[in-house]
Write an enzyme that holds these catalytic residues in place. Structure first.
Site, PDB file in Angstrom:
ATOM      1  N   HIS A  54       1.103  -1.836   4.107  1.00  0.00           N
ATOM      2  CA  HIS A  54      -0.093  -2.773   3.086  1.00  0.00           C
ATOM      3  C   HIS A  54      -0.534  -1.138   2.557  1.00  0.00           C
ATOM      4  CE1 HIS A  54      -2.658  -1.871   6.204  1.00  0.00           C
ATOM      5  NE2 HIS A  54      -3.724  -2.009   4.902  1.00  0.00           N
ATOM      6  N   HIS A  56      -3.165   0.134   1.885  1.00  0.00           N
ATOM      7  CA  HIS A  56      -4.365   0.937   1.876  1.00  0.00           C
ATOM      8  C   HIS A  56      -3.855   2.678   2.299  1.00  0.00           C
ATOM      9  CE1 HIS A  56      -6.903  -2.771   3.138  1.00  0.00           C
ATOM     10  NE2 HIS A  56      -7.146  -2.739   1.666  1.00  0.00           N
ATOM     11  N   HIS A  59      -3.085   3.988   5.503  1.00  0.00           N
ATOM     12  CA  HIS A  59      -1.616   3.740   5.577  1.00  0.00           C
ATOM     13  C   HIS A  59      -0.046   3.675   4.813  1.00  0.00           C
ATOM     14  CE1 HIS A  59      -2.857   0.674   9.625  1.00  0.00           C
ATOM     15  NE2 HIS A  59      -4.282   0.860   8.529  1.00  0.00           N
ATOM     16  N   HIS A 112      -5.152  -9.620   4.598  1.00  0.00           N
ATOM     17  CA  HIS A 112      -5.875  -8.326   4.923  1.00  0.00           C
ATOM     18  C   HIS A 112      -5.165  -8.011   3.419  1.00  0.00           C
ATOM     19  CE1 HIS A 112      -7.929  -5.326   6.168  1.00  0.00           C
ATOM     20  NE2 HIS A 112      -6.889  -4.318   5.836  1.00  0.00           N
TER      21      HIS A 112
END
Length: 258
Positions: A54, A56, A59, A112
């Protein structure tokens, strides 16, 4: 198939997936690219691509740098997740091959983030599969619903990931296991599996070892967010449906001061 843990930042994990036959490798969420390349060199592997769970920063934040350091490397990421440095967008059900033996299936697991992807990895040798769940499924926990809903998280956890074979090894994005199990005991104080796993996890951390991987089977035994189909768990949190229970447990976790 070999999976190597790479500890990054404070409590993140990147993972290197290696095809033993060809020595080709992929890396999941390489937030510290120099560390990743050192591991690749030590294991004498050819790094082919990045699997981003993902968008963010902790990451996807290493993607641009790894592109500089490994010219031509492919960066996979969810088609609606706006992943930094992404060269190849993936949708639910897309497959990628690694080396001669390994197949990687993209699973859309939103909540998320709206485009979060988990990667389900199998090999031809018949060993237990693995799934890399980023911040959707943690060991004994789940990610906050930053861009999604309890309904989506239920679908992601209990339907999409929950339908994988029970021995599937679960590799998540953070070392949160001890805290998650401590919280899980507040939901189900009498669950012996949670208590046993907490004692084991505390020992692992004391001696500097990871608590990851778990398995889908273990998550159904000790992860409150994946146990919400059980009437006794719904009853403990005063709810009448799995989605309600999941929403309530997440709310409690968000406010928990453990």
């Amino acid at each position: 198939m070999k999976v190597l843990h790479i500890s990054c930042l404070d409590d993140n994990y990147s993972y290197m997936i290696i095809d033993g036959t060809t020595k080709e490798a992929a890396v999941v969420d390489p937030v510290e690219p120099h560390k990743v390349l050192r591991v690749a060199q030590e294991n004498e592997v050819d790094l082919k691509f990045v699997l981003t769970t993902h968008h963010h920063w902790d990451h996807a934040g290493g993607n641009d740098k790894i592109k500089q350091l490994v010219p031509g490397i492919k960066i996979y990421g969810g088609s609606v997740d706006n992943v930094r440095g992404c060269t190849d967008k993936v949708e639910n059900g897309d497959r990628v091959s690694l080396g001669a033996e390994i197949s990687i299936l993209s699973l859309h697991t939103p909540a998320h983030t709206k485009g979060h992807i988990s990667y389900y990895v199998t090999d031809k040798e018949g060993e237990d599969p693995a799934v890399f769940t980023g911040d959707t499924l943690f060991i004994a926990g789940c990610g906050k619903f930053f861009e999604g809903t309890a309904e989506q998280m239920y679908q992601s956890l209990c339907v999409t990931l929950g339908s994988l074979p029970k021995p599937t090894r679960v590799y998540c994005g953070h070392e949160y296991t001890v805290k998650n199990l401590q919280f899980a005991l507040t939901v189900e104080p009498g669950n012996a599996k949670i208590a046993q796993k907490l004692a084991w996890a505390e020992h692992q951390r004391r001696v500097g070892l990871p608590t990851i991987p778990s398995t889908i089977q273990e998550e159904f035994e000790s992860n409150p967010f994946m146990r919400v189909d059980l009437p006794e768990v719904q009853e403990k949190v005063g709810c009448k449906s799995p989605v309600e229970a999941l929403r309530e447990i997440r709310l409690r976790k968000d406010n928990w001061k453990g």
